[in-house]
Design an enzyme around this catalytic site. Structure first.
Site, short mmCIF file in Angstrom:
data_model
loop_
_atom_site.label_atom_id
_atom_site.label_comp_id
_atom_site.label_asym_id
_atom_site.label_seq_id
_atom_site.Cartn_x
_atom_site.Cartn_y
_atom_site.Cartn_z
N ASN A 239 41.11 115.61 13.36
CA ASN A 239 40.94 116.53 14.48
C ASN A 239 39.47 116.93 14.61
OD1 ASN A 239 43.68 116.70 15.21
ND2 ASN A 239 44.07 118.13 13.54
N CYS B 152 49.70 112.20 15.36
CA CYS B 152 49.85 113.62 15.06
C CYS B 152 51.33 113.90 14.81
CB CYS B 152 49.35 114.46 16.24
SG CYS B 152 49.51 116.24 15.99
N HIS B 153 51.63 114.67 13.76
CA HIS B 153 53.04 114.90 13.39
C HIS B 153 53.64 116.14 14.05
CE1 HIS B 153 50.81 117.40 10.45
NE2 HIS B 153 51.83 118.20 10.60
N HIS C 230 48.16 118.63 20.55
CA HIS C 230 48.40 120.01 20.17
C HIS C 230 48.78 120.92 21.34
CE1 HIS C 230 45.94 119.28 16.25
NE2 HIS C 230 47.21 118.96 16.10
#
Length: 412
Positions: A106, A128-129, A166
């Site tokens: 990130n 991304c999890h 995000h």
């Protein structure tokens, strides 16, 4: 070198299937020459710089729950990340131009945008999890709401993903032949004030936990399921969820202090030493990441559909073309094909577009070594806009100074 030792210890175990050889090298050329896959997972700078990212804005009333993606912290972090990724992109182009590049670092969008700006033909995507966590939450809510006895695997929750990293969303979600949206709406109506946690009030003691109240509120605002952790989601709308510490407490999530990260790093270094000297064994448990499945699919061993970050080539029609967006994609032999995700609600798209603009200004500032472009992005951030121009200018100067070891290129 420590990781080399730990990795080779693992490979020597009879119950470890993948017999990889781990080698630590000193140069990018040694690491990259002839590589088929490149995994980038770094901390851009040190926790000293991250301390400034997260905590310097606090004296101006700006709170950040993570500080690695957006907000003043995410943008300054991005500014020191860009030259690192310029170097990576140039080296990949030179030593392994056909390699698949998997980014975990990130700020995701800034990292990937830099790679593509420097090497447009690069085969890179970002993982991304956060979406996985939302699938798990939906699985729990479906299980409770429908009185299902067995556990529901998050992979059984089929979703259409769209947004930016995000600040990701589902506009479709189903379990078998059941539409989850009415179930989710009904659950929120009953639990809006208390939220939802597997462990009650864990958010009070765990810096990474939340009661998912931000997600619930965002559903009521936009009619879509927000698909990231509350700490990340809040930073894209700080004027609602990060107004002050009382507001954060009301929404039942946490600000993650960098002091904790520094302390945790020491614990991890000590754990590494214990793995190396044999005091402890590395536990063989799944990480939850999909990197291995992605590699297998790219090698022709099956097909995989999962969410990844890629340049927008039309998969989200009302976000800027070329911006880094997050949608589902199909992984097959030597190709990643993003799935057309559709259109975002216009009010939500307008919020995202502002963040996309700021991220792309940071990339441009980094590549062109233009500190004035960086300042424009900084001043345009929703968290910074709340304070007076003089204070914002002071904060920018202070944060640049605090991370000057990585920003010398801006002053040449």
């Amino acid at each position: 070198k420590d990781n080399e030792i730990i990795g080779n210890k693992l490979s020597s175990k009879p119950d470890v299937i993948g017999k990889w050889e781990y080698i630590a090298v000193k140069t990018l050329e040694e690491a990259l020459r002839g590589a088929d896959f490149v995994v980038i997972s770094i901390l851009p700078g040190t926790f000293d710089e991250m301390y400034s990212d997260v905590h310097a804005p606090e004296k101006y009333g700006i709170l950040q729950s993570v500080g690695d993606t957006t907000g003043p912290g995410g943008l300054i972090r991005g500014l020191r990340t860009v030259p690192m990724y310029v170097e990576f992109a140039e080296a990949i182009k030179r030593f392994c131009p056909e390699a698949w590049v998997i980014n975990y670092t990130n700020p995701m969008a800034i990292c990937l945008k830099t790679l593509y700006e420097v090497f447009p033909e690069i085969k890179a995507f970002g993982c991304c999890h956060e979406v996985f966590g939302t699938q798990k939450m939906l699985a729990d809510i479906v299980k409770l709401s429908l009185n299902i006895d067995e556990e529901i695997n998050r992979r059984e929750i089929k979703v259409n993903v769209l947004g930016i990293n995000h600040f990701t969303w589902f506009d479709k979600a189903s379990y078998k032949d059941i539409d989850i949206f009415p179930i989710y709406q009904n659950f929120i109506e009953k639990n809006y004030e208390i939220g939802f946690e597997r462990t009650k009030d864990l958010w009070k003691t765990d810096y990474f936990a939340s009661a998912n109240r931000v997600k619930f509120d965002l559903f009521l605002r936009f009619g879509l399921i927000a698909a990231a952790g509350d700490r990340h989601l809040a930073e894209f709308m700080p004027y609602v969820y990060l107004f002050n510490r009382s507001t954060v407490e009301e929404w039942k999530f946490n600000l993650t202090p960098v002091e904790w990260r520094i302390k945790h790093r020491k614990e991890l270094i000590e754990l590494s030493k214990q793995y190396i000297n044999g005091e402890k064994e590395v536990p063989l448990i799944p990480s939850g990441e999909e990197g291995v499945l992605q590699m297998k699919a790219l090698l022709g061993k099956g097909t995989l559909v999962t969410n990844v970050n890629l340049p927008n080539r039309g998969q989200i029609e009302n976000l800027p073309y070329g911006a880094i967006v997050e949608t589902n994609a199909v992984f097959e032999y030597n190709q990643v094909k993003p799935i057309v995700a559709g259109k975002l609600p216009s009010d939500l798209a307008s919020i995202m577009t502002k963040h996309v603009s700021n991220q792309e200004l940071i990339v441009k500032a980094g590549i062109q070594a233009d500190i004035n472009l960086a300042k424009r992005a900084f001043l345009n951030d929703p968290a910074v806009e709340r304070i007076k121009w003089k204070e914002a200018n002071e904060l920018f100067g202070e944060m640049i100074k605090n991370t000057k070891n990585y920003l010398q290129y801006l002053f040449k």
